[in-house]
Design a protein around this motif. Structure first.
Motif: not given
Length: 77
Positions: A1-20
């Motif tokens: 399922m695609a993540t819709k919000t910037l906050e959720a995407r940011t948290a998901q990417l931060a978990a693997v060391g990336l920033t959107p």
């Protein structure tokens, strides 16, 4: 399922060391400025990220660092 919000995407990417990367519209909303202002920033050297498609993207950490330098340079001028 695609993540819709910037906050959720940011948290998901931060978990693997990336920033959107932000779109210009997202950057405008973050700082509460107009498209003209962001275009002026880019003309003065605000860092952008290359994309394989039309438009530009912004790394928020790099933009924050650039704004800090730009403000310091303007204050000392």
């Amino acid at each position: 399922m695609a993540t819709k919000t910037l906050e959720a995407r940011t948290a998901q990417l931060a978990a693997v060391g990336l920033t959107p990367l932000l779109t210009q519209t997202q950057l405008q909303a973050y700082y509460g400025v107009s498209d003209w202002t962001v275009n002026q920033w880019v003309r003065r050297g605000c860092p952008t990220e290359a994309t394989p498609f039309r438009g530009r993207r912004f790394d928020l950490d790099r933009v924050k660092a650039w704004i800090s330098q730009d403000v310091a340079a303007a204050a000392s001028a």
